[in-house]
Scaffold this active site. Structure first.
Site, PDB file in Angstrom:
ATOM      1  NE  ARG A  38      -3.141   2.377   3.185  1.00  0.00           N
ATOM      2  CZ  ARG A  38      -2.746   3.029   4.262  1.00  0.00           C
ATOM      3  NH1 ARG A  38      -1.769   2.554   5.026  1.00  0.00           N
ATOM      4  NH2 ARG A  38      -3.345   4.155   4.613  1.00  0.00           N
ATOM      5  CE  LYS A 225      -8.780   4.227   3.568  1.00  0.00           C
ATOM      6  NZ  LYS A 225      -7.658   5.187   3.754  1.00  0.00           N
TER       7      LYS A 225
END
Length: 483
Positions: A38, A225
């Protein structure tokens, strides 16, 4: 060829940071089991991200692994500003003001600035504000122009730049900021495989991000998210508008309350899988390993619970980005995953995961469902999906099974993309052979060479009548591996 390790179905996402800025550390991370990295766009410049991604790709190549790249947009900065002394002590019952017009560095134990300038417009008397991951609780008394006057309900130490949430959600900040819109072309240039959008409130937020990424030439998949109370109220439309979702439990737990979080995690994971989307579970999964070489029992249970919920992946944040033991954190997470997966329903138990009854979207989805039903009722060692885009192995991976799925593809982007799919493993393969005997002999050779199968094992192969055509999977074949 480097043998592929396949005992673990759930994937591991690791966050890049100063602790991983060494090619040897990255190599050890990938050997330990990291599948996706990430890149946090909240910190660093384009040059920093480009350097780290280049390091990742070199390190992955050197250890014979395919590794996906997840770019994570910063989203709105809903946080306080800074204090003159760096931190203050707030006492219960005291008055405390949030002033969006205050000098960003002039905070005291009576007032502090706020980076979120629309805060006064969103506040009403009686609203509850939660700061520093909910450790500080303020009740709004009234609003006076740029100032929100509050009373401290739960006090404690408050330091610079801590996050701010409203209990129950309701802050009007949009998902995409000007910085995000500037970072999306950067993500496209960096060729990220997934792009995460922070704080989406509706499907429209995801559609806007997708449009901006495509206009910039990016081909990455969009990840929502889920970290706002509003996102829960619009969960179905957000999931439908996304390719993947992340259970971002930090802000979400603050806004909805921690008592609701475990149940919501299960609901989000179930919703994503039923809609054939990827799901990542994140936030403080092994937080203690920032400083300690072993996880706590509570952290072990947390990771195992997500695995048993059928998450595609679990994520390390500060543990790998700035922690003392990034490699040990990956090793520990991999061990917990393997331990938990031993107790999941497998083909031996006869229990299957159901998907929502509906018409299939195409022949490739129909074939994928037929393959998983067949494989779960036969002695099949492996499933081989000859794929262009990765859609067929994605659909297969939505059905719970302990049978490994190998995505044979000629496309580097597809190989990196499937690294996030639960139970799917990428294999480099040219799928444009036209002679069936040559094709199957090539598949057998690779499976044996990679130690994935042995002569005599039974496998299922899926492919399209026209090799090399995306979305054209229309056949399955049950074969016995021949030497």
């Amino acid at each position: 060829m480097t043998p592929i390790r396949t005992p673990r179905r759930t994937k591991i996402v690791t966050t890049l940071g100063p602790a991983t800025d060494d090619s040897r550390v990255l190599q050890d991370l990938f050997r330990a089991g990291a599948d996706v990295v990430r890149v946090n766009f909240s910190h660093g410049r384009f040059e920093d991200h480009a350097r780290r991604i280049a390091l990742v790709r070199d390190a992955a190549l050197s250890v014979g692994r395919y590794v996906g790249i997840l770019g994570d947009l910063a989203g709105p900065k809903i946080r306080i500003e800074r204090f003159v002394k760096g931190a203050v002590q707030l006492e219960e019952g005291a008055d405390f003001t949030l002033d969006v017009s205050l000098d960003p560095a002039a905070g005291t134990d009576q007032v502090v600035g706020c980076a979120y300038k629309a805060l006064p417009n969103d506040m009403h008397a009686g609203d509850v504000l939660l700061l520093n991951d909910g450790l500080i609780v303020l009740e709004v008394q009234h609003v006076d122009g740029p100032r929100v006057l509050t009373r401290v309900v739960t006090g404690g130490e408050l330091s610079n730049n801590k996050g701010l949430n409203r209990r129950g959600g309701g802050l009007s900040a949009g998902a995409l900021t000007d910085k995000d819109r500037a970072d999306i072309p950067i993500a496209a240039k960096l060729d990220v495989d997934y792009l995460a959008v922070s704080f989406p409130k509706s499907g429209e937020d995801m559609l806007e991000a997708r449009q901006l990424l495509r206009e910039a030439g990016g081909t990455g998949r969009l990840m929502a998210k889920i970290e706002r109370a509003e996102a829960i109220r619009h969960l179905d439309e957000i999931v439908e508008a996304s390719d993947a979702v992340m259970v971002a439990r930090g802000d979400l737990g603050i806004e909805v309350g921690y008592a609701e979080l475990t149940g919501l995690q299960k609901r989000i994971i179930q919703s994503a899988r039923q809609k054939f989307k990827i799901v990542v579970t994140a936030t403080q999964m092994m937080e203690s390993m920032i400083h300690n070489p072993v996880p706590t029992r509570a952290e072990v249970s947390d990771v195992a619970n997500a695995v048993l919920d059928d998450t595609d992946a679990v994520m390390l944040s500060a543990e790998s980005a700035v922690g003392k033991y990034p490699v040990k954190a990956v090793e520990a997470m991999a061990q917990v995953i393997e331990g938990a997966e031993k107790y999941q329903f497998t083909q031996a138990t006869g229990s299957r995961q159901r998907v929502e009854p509906r018409e299939f979207r195409g022949s490739d989805e129909a074939i994928a469902m037929a393959v998983m039903y067949t494989a779960n009722h036969m002695d099949v060692k492996a499933i081989v999906a000859l794929t262009e885009s990765g859609s067929t192995p994605l659909w297969m991976s939505r059905i719970r099974s302990d049978i490994p799925i190998y995505a044979f593809t000629r496309h580097e982007a597809t190989r990196r993309r499937v690294t996030l799919y639960r139970g799917v493993y990428p294999v480099s393969f040219d799928v444009t052979h036209t002679d069936a005997e040559i094709l199957y002999a090539s598949i057998f050779s690779i499976l044996v060479e990679l130690r994935l199968c042995a002569a005599g094992d039974q496998i299922i192969v899926t492919k399209g009548e026209l090799s090399g055509v995306s979305g054209g999977t229309n056949s399955m074949k049950i074969l016995e591996v021949r030497p």
